[in-house]
Design an enzyme around this catalytic site. Structure first.
Site, PDB file in Angstrom:
ATOM      1  N   GLU A  16      -6.634  -1.427  -4.165  1.00  0.00           N
ATOM      2  CA  GLU A  16      -7.068  -0.034  -3.990  1.00  0.00           C
ATOM      3  C   GLU A  16      -6.703   0.810  -5.194  1.00  0.00           C
ATOM      4  OE1 GLU A  16      -6.624   3.569  -0.684  1.00  0.00           O
ATOM      5  OE2 GLU A  16      -5.122   1.967  -0.756  1.00  0.00           O
ATOM      6  N   HIS A  59      -7.291  11.506   4.539  1.00  0.00           N
ATOM      7  CA  HIS A  59      -8.624  11.037   4.945  1.00  0.00           C
ATOM      8  C   HIS A  59      -9.465  12.275   5.239  1.00  0.00           C
ATOM      9  CE1 HIS A  59      -7.701   6.668   5.464  1.00  0.00           C
ATOM     10  NE2 HIS A  59      -6.476   7.155   5.541  1.00  0.00           N
ATOM     11  N   GLU A 104     -10.985   0.803  -1.388  1.00  0.00           N
ATOM     12  CA  GLU A 104      -9.987  -0.216  -1.015  1.00  0.00           C
ATOM     13  C   GLU A 104     -10.614  -1.380  -0.251  1.00  0.00           C
ATOM     14  OE1 GLU A 104      -7.041   0.947   1.888  1.00  0.00           O
ATOM     15  OE2 GLU A 104      -8.079   2.809   2.311  1.00  0.00           O
ATOM     16  N   ASP A 149      -3.547   7.220  -3.795  1.00  0.00           N
ATOM     17  CA  ASP A 149      -3.466   6.152  -2.788  1.00  0.00           C
ATOM     18  C   ASP A 149      -3.825   4.851  -3.502  1.00  0.00           C
ATOM     19  OD1 ASP A 149      -3.523   4.584  -0.534  1.00  0.00           O
ATOM     20  OD2 ASP A 149      -5.055   5.741   0.519  1.00  0.00           O
ATOM     21  N   ASP A 181       0.858  -1.183   0.000  1.00  0.00           N
ATOM     22  CA  ASP A 181       0.000   0.000   0.000  1.00  0.00           C
ATOM     23  C   ASP A 181       0.896   1.235   0.000  1.00  0.00           C
ATOM     24  OD1 ASP A 181      -2.022   1.857   0.327  1.00  0.00           O
ATOM     25  OD2 ASP A 181      -2.867   0.953   2.126  1.00  0.00           O
ATOM     26  N   HIS A 229     -12.060   5.966   1.485  1.00  0.00           N
ATOM     27  CA  HIS A 229     -12.154   7.310   2.067  1.00  0.00           C
ATOM     28  C   HIS A 229     -12.058   8.371   0.981  1.00  0.00           C
ATOM     29  CE1 HIS A 229      -7.712   7.409   1.585  1.00  0.00           C
ATOM     30  NE2 HIS A 229      -7.816   6.128   1.900  1.00  0.00           N
TER      31      HIS A 229
END
Length: 321
Positions: A306, A188, A213, A92, A81, A180
């Site tokens: 993700e 976030h 994700e 992300d 990640d 998010h």
């Protein structure tokens, strides 16, 4: 704004794809993490958070501490990640892989905080088959969710799609790990997108940026918090006088104000023992926040996929493909 999001996503995608080709059994986790982070910088982006490498039943929040001896073993299911940013605009992304190669002999005295076993685990053919299916389920859930994202969709629509896809493949979503929303300098930014239906009627609109994700497991689908912590974020100013803690907090304010960071970032300032001593009052006073290590509550294997998405009128842009 869109240009920066797109560039951050392209860099994140390039590094993610390259990282999956480098990982092999016997490799130290810290070597992969440092390579990922250096590649992000070399390609013109900043780190949106320390690269997370989560092995087997660990779900998230693991990055190497200083002097990490954790190694990958054949058959491990590993979540990679990573996050990039360009001028504060974030990408992300995550992928899950199964480690291949020959295991090395591991000294019983070796400290491997990135593993919840002692290394060289016995992995059967059945185990490997399930791990492949976990990865496929996470990938399919993400693709199905992306396919329905457009202006006007609700968060519950996305969550329900994730949940249905995962359950139909014979697994459980990890319900307390969520996607998010993203904003400039804010990883976030307020919205949560869980992989289970919640009835949340909040509507996404053109221009919104979100990370989807799904985490998929053969276990109970919840996480357990462990006491270890290796990732932190800045919270607030605290008075420490003329102490080393005050100097470190000022350094964090100047260099890591917006994004999470790791202890490794400060090894040019202190050796490992001194660093632990200096950081302790920052944590206990809530000047910085420690992200505790998370594992699947029943000890089951899990997978994560993700992407970062910009909502459009009739669909979406996936910046991290």
């Amino acid at each position: 704004m869109y240009d920066e999001y797109i560039k951050a996503g392209q860099i994140a995608s390039k590094v993610r794809k390259s990282a999956t080709k480098r990982i092999t059994s016997g490799m130290k986790v810290i070597d992969l993490i440092e390579w990922v982070e250096e590649e992000i910088r070399k390609n013109g982006a900043g780190l949106a958070f320390p690269c997370n490498i989560s092995i087997n039943d660990i779900t998230s929040h693991y990055t190497s501490p200083p002097s990490d001896d954790t190694v990958f073993c054949n058959g491990d299911i590993v979540k990679i990640d990573l996050g990039t940013h360009v001028d504060g605009y974030i990408a992300d992304t995550a992928v899950t892989v199964i480690v291949e190669g020959d295991n090395i002999e591991i000294d019983n005295n070796t400290s491997m905080p990135g593993r919840l076993d002692n290394g060289n685990p016995e992995v059967t053919t059945s185990d490997l088959e399930e791990r492949v299916e976990l990865i496929e389920a996470a990938r399919n859930a993400l693709e199905c969710a992306i396919s329905i994202i457009r202006d006007g969709i609700t968060l519950s629509d996305i969550s329900s799609q994730l949940e249905e896809t995962i359950i139909n493949q014979g697994f459980n979503p990890i319900s307390d790990l969520t996607g998010h929303s993203l904003a400039r300098y804010n990883l976030h930014s307020g919205l949560q997108i869980p992989p289970v239906s919640t009835g949340d009627t909040h509507t996404l609109h053109e221009g919104d940026v979100v990370a989807i994700e799904p985490f998929v497991t053969s276990g109970v689908g919840l996480v357990e918090t462990l006491p270890q912590h290796y990732i932190y974020s800045y919270l607030r100013e605290r008075p420490f006088g003329e102490s080393e803690a005050s100097k470190l907090l000022k350094h964090i304010q100047e260099n890591n104000l917006h994004f999470p960071f790791a202890k490794r970032y400060f090894l040019d300032l202190y050796d490992e023992d001194k660093l632990n001593h200096v950081m302790h009052p920052l944590i206990t006073s809530r000047a910085i926040f420690p992200y505790k290590l998370l594992k699947e509550a029943s000890g089951a294997m899990n997978a994560q996929c993700e992407h970062t998405i910009i909502v459009e009128k009739e669909g979406c842009i996936v910046t991290t493909l």
